[in-house]
Design a protein around this motif. Structure first.
Motif, short mmCIF file in Angstrom:
data_model
loop_
_atom_site.label_atom_id
_atom_site.label_comp_id
_atom_site.label_asym_id
_atom_site.label_seq_id
_atom_site.Cartn_x
_atom_site.Cartn_y
_atom_site.Cartn_z
N VAL A 21 79.54 -13.46 -32.22
CA VAL A 21 80.28 -14.69 -31.88
C VAL A 21 81.73 -14.34 -31.55
CG1 VAL A 21 81.17 -16.87 -32.80
CG2 VAL A 21 78.76 -16.26 -33.15
N GLU A 22 82.31 -13.44 -32.35
CA GLU A 22 83.69 -13.02 -32.08
C GLU A 22 83.83 -12.37 -30.71
OE1 GLU A 22 85.27 -10.49 -35.23
OE2 GLU A 22 84.77 -12.11 -36.66
N GLU A 23 82.75 -11.70 -30.28
CA GLU A 23 82.78 -11.08 -28.95
C GLU A 23 82.47 -12.09 -27.85
OE1 GLU A 23 80.03 -7.78 -29.12
OE2 GLU A 23 81.10 -6.91 -30.83
N GLY A 24 82.35 -13.34 -28.22
CA GLY A 24 82.15 -14.39 -27.22
C GLY A 24 80.69 -14.63 -26.87
N ARG A 25 79.77 -14.11 -27.66
CA ARG A 25 78.35 -14.33 -27.35
C ARG A 25 77.82 -15.54 -28.10
NH1 ARG A 25 75.87 -10.20 -24.50
NH2 ARG A 25 77.23 -8.41 -24.29
N ARG A 26 76.77 -16.13 -27.54
CA ARG A 26 76.16 -17.29 -28.21
C ARG A 26 74.94 -16.82 -29.00
NH1 ARG A 26 76.94 -18.78 -23.18
NH2 ARG A 26 74.70 -18.73 -22.79
N VAL A 27 74.95 -17.11 -30.29
CA VAL A 27 73.83 -16.69 -31.13
C VAL A 27 73.35 -17.84 -32.00
CG1 VAL A 27 74.65 -14.29 -31.26
CG2 VAL A 27 75.24 -15.87 -33.07
#
Ligand SMILES: Nc1nc2c(ncn2[C@@H]2O[C@H](COP(=O)(O)OP(=O)(O)O)[C@@H](O)[C@H]2O)c(=O)[nH]1
Ligand SMILES: [Mg+2]
Length: 347
Positions: free
Chosen positions: A21-27
């Protein structure tokens, strides 16, 4: 992401998911249990999108797993969904991974099955087929595509190599990563694998469903939710009192995993008892609670379920009384898992 009760699945998923999430991914995450009122869902959903399959494992509620995944997809469009099966489940390659690959090849791609092995509990006897739990734990390692030796921060230098040797004897081809969800060592290796295009290979390992069912049935399951209120109290003290009682009633080996989470007006605390050891899995605010509190207890112990229920009811009510808390609404449930009856079995 499988592995025995208490191996560190939820902690690892929380770490991986938050890092992504911190890397901008949606999980998103899907949790799973035989009962409802889950500590894991409460813990993860503080900052992640969580679906849950309750009332039975993924394998026996396969359609529910897919429904949850679909719902998460339509609500949050995650790129990655972590799924945490019940810790006493195995044969996931045949009952979860292969069915997703065969039935939904367009909709999902499945990463290799990862199985966590607790560094502190990886002994010869833990995987001894002479005991029912040993049978179960060994099968989990046998079918793993990636074996994650978890909690490496707790191991002394030199202790990891023999454990790698031990799991290598059980499973000659799996990738082995030893890492710590708490310290973060080697967690990136798991992330790289998840983010790569590597997919699960379809293969399963023979299993005797009679023995598997008897292993699961040895466990007593207890889920309880207690609301209470009063002045300031020490959450650690409250939970430790319950854990101490369990430790005095049961052999440490038989306490697979007991989790307690308390959320009060001013704090939240989550603690675990895995065999003999107590650990704090998370605290927000301080250790002191106050006002109206809600405590969720999930215990999985080798026990007759009725006895487990009596011990937990009694130790909880007496601990609350000692700490000057007034018990309000509460509910609980205790049972032994029924024999696994997978929706699909492809091997
Ligand atoms: N020291 C240490 N403790 C851990 C680690 N991962 C999990 N734990 C603790 O082990 C206990 C069980 O973890 P949990 O994630 O709930 O296990 P699960 O039953 O497999 O989901 C908790 O008290 C965690 O705080 C780790 O990497 N290092
Ligand atoms: Mg968990």
């Amino acid at each position: 992401m499988g592995g025995f009760l208490g191996a560190g699945k939820t902690t690892m998923i929380s770490r991986l998911a938050n890092q992504l999430v911190e890397e901008g991914r949606r999980v998103a995450v899907i949790t799973n249990d035989q009962g409802d009122a889950l500590v894991d869902s409460g813990y993860l959903s503080r900052n992640l999108n969580v679906g849950e399959v309750t009332g039975g494992c993924f394998c026996c509620n396969f359609d529910d797993l897919i429904r949850n995944a679909d719902q998460l997809l339509s609500e949050y469009q995650p790129e990655i969904i972590f799924a945490e099966p019940v810790g006493s489940c195995t044969d996931l390659m045949a009952t979860v991974v292969a069915p997703i690959r065969y039935i939904y090849p367009q909709r999902f791609s499945v990463a290799p099955l990862m199985v966590l092995v607790d560094v502190e509990r990886a002994t010869n006897s833990a995987f001894n087929r002479g005991s029912l739990m040993g049978y179960l734990r060994k099968h989990q390692v046998e079918e793993a595509e990636v074996i994650v030796i978890s909690k490496s921060d707790l191991a002394n230098e030199g202790a990891i190599d023999p454990i790698i040797g031990l799991v290598r004897e059980i499973n000659a081809s799996a990738k082995i990563i030893s890492c710590s969800a708490v310290g973060g060592e080697h967690v990136n290796e798991i992330l790289e694998l998840i983010l790569s295009d590597t997919e699960s290979e379809i293969r399963s390992v023979d299993i005797d469903y009679g023995t598997y069912a008897r292993a699961e049935a040895e466990l007593g399951w207890y889920n309880g939710v207690f609301e209470f209120s009063g002045g300031s109290y020490d959450s650690y003290d409250l939970i430790s009192r319950i854990f101490r009682r369990l430790s005095s009633e049961y052999h440490p080996e038989d306490i697979a995993h007991t989790k307690v989470m308390i959320i009060s007006d001013v704090n939240a605390v989550k603690m675990s008892l895995v065999q003999g050891s107590i650990s704090v899995g998370g605290v927000s605010g301080s250790r002191y609670g106050e006002g109206t509190s809600r405590m969720t207890i999930n215990a999985r112990i080798v026990s007759e379920p009725g006895r487990l229920r009596e011990i937990l009811r009694e130790s909880t009510t007496s601990a609350l009384k000692t700490l000057g808390q007034a018990l309000g609404d509460w509910r609980d449930d205790s049972f032994s898992p029924s024999p696994p009856n997978p929706t699909h079995r492809i091997y």
